[in-house]
Design an enzyme around this catalytic site. Sequence first.
Site, PDB file in Angstrom:
ATOM      1  NE  ARG A 141      -2.204  25.090  25.008  1.00  0.00           N
ATOM      2  CZ  ARG A 141      -1.070  25.737  25.258  1.00  0.00           C
ATOM      3  NH1 ARG A 141      -0.001  25.078  25.651  1.00  0.00           N
ATOM      4  NH2 ARG A 141      -1.028  27.041  25.159  1.00  0.00           N
ATOM      5  CG  ASP A 201       2.025  13.660  20.617  1.00  0.00           C
ATOM      6  OD1 ASP A 201       2.308  14.466  21.519  1.00  0.00           O
ATOM      7  OD2 ASP A 201       2.388  12.466  20.623  1.00  0.00           O
ATOM      8  CG  ASP A 247      -2.103  -0.943   1.076  1.00  0.00           C
ATOM      9  OD1 ASP A 247      -2.492  -1.221  -0.075  1.00  0.00           O
ATOM     10  OD2 ASP A 247      -2.628  -1.403   2.097  1.00  0.00           O
ATOM     11  N   GLY A 248       1.989   1.182   0.748  1.00  0.00           N
ATOM     12  CA  GLY A 248       2.910   2.326   0.795  1.00  0.00           C
ATOM     13  C   GLY A 248       3.465   2.638  -0.589  1.00  0.00           C
ATOM     14  CG  ASN A 253      -3.294   6.319   3.282  1.00  0.00           C
ATOM     15  OD1 ASN A 253      -4.247   5.793   2.717  1.00  0.00           O
ATOM     16  ND2 ASN A 253      -2.235   5.640   3.692  1.00  0.00           N
ATOM     17  CD  GLU A 254      -2.227   9.572   6.695  1.00  0.00           C
ATOM     18  OE1 GLU A 254      -1.112   9.702   6.165  1.00  0.00           O
ATOM     19  OE2 GLU A 254      -2.780   8.480   6.814  1.00  0.00           O
ATOM     20  CB  ALA A 268      -1.105  12.047  22.029  1.00  0.00           C
ATOM     21  CD  GLN A 307       4.393   7.750   0.637  1.00  0.00           C
ATOM     22  OE1 GLN A 307       3.531   8.591   0.437  1.00  0.00           O
ATOM     23  NE2 GLN A 307       4.429   6.590   0.006  1.00  0.00           N
TER      24      GLN A 307
HETATM   25  P1  NAP Z   1       5.153   2.694   6.692  1.00  0.00           P
HETATM   26  O1  NAP Z   1       5.345   3.299   8.037  1.00  0.00           O
HETATM   27  O2  NAP Z   1       6.276   1.937   6.067  1.00  0.00           O
HETATM   28  O3  NAP Z   1       3.864   1.733   6.677  1.00  0.00           O
HETATM   29  C1  NAP Z   1       2.653   2.054   7.179  1.00  0.00           C
HETATM   30  C2  NAP Z   1       1.721   0.831   7.156  1.00  0.00           C
HETATM   31  O4  NAP Z   1       0.420   1.307   6.814  1.00  0.00           O
HETATM   32  C3  NAP Z   1       2.086  -0.262   6.140  1.00  0.00           C
HETATM   33  O5  NAP Z   1       1.846  -1.516   6.731  1.00  0.00           O
HETATM   34  C4  NAP Z   1       1.099  -0.013   5.007  1.00  0.00           C
HETATM   35  O6  NAP Z   1       0.748  -1.177   4.285  1.00  0.00           O
HETATM   36  C5  NAP Z   1      -0.106   0.474   5.794  1.00  0.00           C
HETATM   37  N1  NAP Z   1      -1.064   1.266   5.014  1.00  0.00           N
HETATM   38  C6  NAP Z   1      -0.819   2.225   4.090  1.00  0.00           C
HETATM   39  N2  NAP Z   1      -1.987   2.713   3.635  1.00  0.00           N
HETATM   40  C7  NAP Z   1      -2.965   2.052   4.289  1.00  0.00           C
HETATM   41  C8  NAP Z   1      -4.373   2.119   4.252  1.00  0.00           C
HETATM   42  N3  NAP Z   1      -5.026   2.994   3.467  1.00  0.00           N
HETATM   43  N4  NAP Z   1      -5.079   1.315   5.091  1.00  0.00           N
HETATM   44  C9  NAP Z   1      -4.459   0.446   5.905  1.00  0.00           C
HETATM   45  N5  NAP Z   1      -3.121   0.322   5.979  1.00  0.00           N
HETATM   46  C10 NAP Z   1      -2.396   1.128   5.186  1.00  0.00           C
HETATM   47  O7  NAP Z   1       4.753   3.924   5.725  1.00  0.00           O
HETATM   48  P2  NAP Z   1       4.274   3.898   4.240  1.00  0.00           P
HETATM   49  O8  NAP Z   1       4.174   2.508   3.725  1.00  0.00           O
HETATM   50  O9  NAP Z   1       5.062   4.891   3.482  1.00  0.00           O
HETATM   51  O10 NAP Z   1       2.784   4.461   4.436  1.00  0.00           O
HETATM   52  C11 NAP Z   1       2.542   5.768   4.845  1.00  0.00           C
HETATM   53  C12 NAP Z   1       1.325   5.706   5.707  1.00  0.00           C
HETATM   54  O11 NAP Z   1       1.681   5.184   6.971  1.00  0.00           O
HETATM   55  C13 NAP Z   1       0.707   7.040   6.019  1.00  0.00           C
HETATM   56  O12 NAP Z   1      -0.128   7.493   4.987  1.00  0.00           O
HETATM   57  C14 NAP Z   1      -0.044   6.729   7.304  1.00  0.00           C
HETATM   58  O13 NAP Z   1      -1.395   6.397   7.042  1.00  0.00           O
HETATM   59  C15 NAP Z   1       0.649   5.518   7.856  1.00  0.00           C
HETATM   60  N6  NAP Z   1       1.141   5.813   9.202  1.00  0.00           N
HETATM   61  C16 NAP Z   1       0.543   5.191  10.224  1.00  0.00           C
HETATM   62  C17 NAP Z   1       0.920   5.478  11.522  1.00  0.00           C
HETATM   63  C18 NAP Z   1       0.211   4.770  12.632  1.00  0.00           C
HETATM   64  O14 NAP Z   1      -0.631   3.895  12.333  1.00  0.00           O
HETATM   65  N7  NAP Z   1       0.457   5.145  13.882  1.00  0.00           N
HETATM   66  C19 NAP Z   1       1.929   6.399  11.779  1.00  0.00           C
HETATM   67  C20 NAP Z   1       2.540   7.021  10.695  1.00  0.00           C
HETATM   68  C21 NAP Z   1       2.127   6.735   9.383  1.00  0.00           C
HETATM   69  P3  NAP Z   1       1.769  -1.964   3.351  1.00  0.00           P
HETATM   70  O15 NAP Z   1       2.553  -2.833   4.267  1.00  0.00           O
HETATM   71  O16 NAP Z   1       0.881  -2.749   2.429  1.00  0.00           O
HETATM   72  O17 NAP Z   1       2.607  -0.951   2.616  1.00  0.00           O
END
Ligand code: NAP
Length: 265
Positions: free
Chosen positions: A147, A149, A45-46, A121-122, A184, A221
């Site tokens: 106030r 994170d 997904d990333g 995503n966001e 938070a 990301q």
């Molecule tokens: P990453 O930190 O390497 O992976 C984030 C995880 O989120 C991966 O397992 C990815 O799936 C999964 N993911 C991505 N889009 C998703 C969706 N729409 N629904 C469910 N899971 C999803 O970062 P990245 O792969 O570059 O992805 C960036 C995303 O990480 C951001 O858009 C944000 O949503 C998410 N993120 C989450 C947190 C948290 O949950 N606390 C914190 C920071 C960022 P895959 O393994 O298939 O790539």
Amino acid sequence: MRVGIYHNDVPASLPIVAQLKAELTHAGVPIDQESPEVVVSVGGDGTLLGAFHRYIGLGDQVRFVGLHTGHLGFYTDWLGSEVTELVQSLLSDNGQRVSYPILQMTTTTKTGETNRYLALNEATFKQPVGTLVADIYLGDQMFEGFRGDGVAVATPTGSTAYNKANGGAVLHPSLSAIQMSEIASINNRVFRTLGSPLVVPAGQKITVKPQIDKFLITCDQLEIFAQDVVSAEFEVADQKVHFAPYRHLNFWKRVQNAFISESLG
Ligand code: NAP
């Protein structure tokens, strides 16, 4: 039909990319990395988030297909073992698409310069070291002083990602809405926020006005250059993201597979 390939560099993806290129070439499908009509993302997904940011500027011409080299994800319908079937689907493509809302963030700097970003995503405002202090407006109305994170504003398809970790609701992607969730937040007798996620329909704006100088803005990301930003408006974008639904899993099935059990249903 012109096909672009976007992939990550993990060892599992590279042979699949090579196979995909070979099968497309053999089938006479032109590979066009600059102006594709369909982008095949190979990774997770990333990776598809990366493909989105690379190609969303092409507008409605482009549709995405996700091929996962691990498990099926939220933006990926095909597994690495299914390259041949995917190429067959590309060959019988008739322009079908399924479209989902995306997020538009417009930042304004101290000098009045505006910049527009799209997120699949966001987008987030965060202060990773200290406390983010920000005024949050709904429409023109000041709603709360935040106030904590940070805050995240998610699309419906992004509602299963960061938004869910913040206690946000999972939204069906047919809903044209965005959702703000708190990261938070500080809530006591002095500082008070709503404390629950907030869903806003298309046509309404959420505005975040930071009251401190140092903070981070992210868009999926990517880190956005945040210096001198005095406000950011979030809304459902006019543009949508399109997927080629040769095989398109039911959204609730994806949610079930990801969070409950793959064996259900
Ligand atoms: P990453 O930190 O390497 O992976 C984030 C995880 O989120 C991966 O397992 C990815 O799936 C999964 N993911 C991505 N889009 C998703 C969706 N729409 N629904 C469910 N899971 C999803 O970062 P990245 O792969 O570059 O992805 C960036 C995303 O990480 C951001 O858009 C944000 O949503 C998410 N993120 C989450 C947190 C948290 O949950 N606390 C914190 C920071 C960022 P895959 O393994 O298939 O790539």
